[in-house]
Design an enzyme around this catalytic site. Sequence first.
Site, PDB file in Angstrom:
ATOM      1  N   CYS A 176     -21.788  33.142 -50.995  1.00 27.45           N
ATOM      2  CA  CYS A 176     -21.418  31.947 -50.221  1.00 27.45           C
ATOM      3  C   CYS A 176     -21.705  32.096 -48.727  1.00 27.45           C
ATOM      4  CB  CYS A 176     -19.951  31.604 -50.444  1.00 27.45           C
ATOM      5  SG  CYS A 176     -19.562  31.193 -52.161  1.00 27.45           S
ATOM      6  N   HIS A 199     -17.834  26.830 -44.523  1.00 31.94           N
ATOM      7  CA  HIS A 199     -18.212  26.882 -45.934  1.00 31.94           C
ATOM      8  C   HIS A 199     -17.217  26.052 -46.734  1.00 31.94           C
ATOM      9  CE1 HIS A 199     -19.084  28.123 -49.927  1.00 31.94           C
ATOM     10  NE2 HIS A 199     -18.062  28.945 -50.028  1.00 31.94           N
ATOM     11  N   ASN A 241     -17.830  23.553 -54.298  1.00 33.00           N
ATOM     12  CA  ASN A 241     -18.342  24.751 -53.638  1.00 33.00           C
ATOM     13  C   ASN A 241     -19.778  24.967 -54.099  1.00 33.00           C
ATOM     14  OD1 ASN A 241     -18.994  27.335 -52.802  1.00 33.00           O
ATOM     15  ND2 ASN A 241     -17.057  28.258 -53.403  1.00 33.00           N
TER      16      ASN A 241
END
EC number: 2.3.1.180
Length: 324
Positions: A114, A251, A281
């Site tokens: 990520c 993020h 996500n």
Amino acid sequence: MTIRSVVLGCGSYLPQRVVTNAELASRIETSDEWIVQRTGIRERHVAADGEFTSHLAINAARAALANADVDPQSIDLIVLGTSTPDNTFPATAVAVQNGLGIHHGAAFDLQAVCSGFVYALATADNFLRSGSFKRALVIGAETFSRILDWNDRTTCVLFGDGAGALVLDAQQQGGTAADRGVLSTHLRSDGRHKAKLYVDGGPSSTQTVGHLRMEGREVFKHAVGMITDVIVDAFEATGLSAETIDWFVPHQANKRIIDASAHKLHIAPEKVVLTVDRHGNTSAASIPLALDVAVKDGRIKKGDVVLLEAMGGGFTWGSALVRW
């Protein structure tokens, strides 16, 4: 004078198919209320059969090049952040390069889960500032739907597919925080935590792709502290602060983590760009996707200071400050 990596344009791409919480609730033991309360996610996009990470990345790159109004042939560096490459090798970035009709320069993948886009941005920035390259495509692209265990309600509800890209140009600037471009990047990792968020497969270990596994509470416990520490490093390096930034683009993993990080850093809620509700996500794609949303809707404007941060498996984490 100082060379800065100036953002010329941005772009994104999302697969057509949208999977809502209601659809997931019809297949596994969960509910819209349960997912929204814990994550802030309401829907996510999922790649079609035969739609690969490279396809998403190429579409996002084309959109960024069009937004920047530059010729693809002017690109001499492509850095692609992804944990879901088309193949073990060659790099998916090479497929992207070929798909754009570029047959010169360098293209490679970078894997930091990520944190992949922040790592890719930092890498491209350093290459441009060194004079090795002149103009770069920085891409985050993922098809996490391919590595999910769709029977595990603690993970399959969290992730989506997508891609986003920036065009960076090496330009002479004054060498102060008033410059346009990337002002700072800070990267961190700590492999002691690798078993808290990982995929249980790989070509060397199991010869299978595997599925994502996560200790959600452990990730949450570490996330806010790690994120805020690396942002403090960015503020100290540039002389900027929560008060002087214009936008915070984190993020997009979990709304509770985002809210807690902004609160700890004293960043006003109205400065936070949130897209986790509609994208889920998307790992390395989440930051450039959110950037493109905020640029397209008019929030992020030329001259604005934008704070980026991410944390991912490893653990890896990082921050970047960019004057748009």
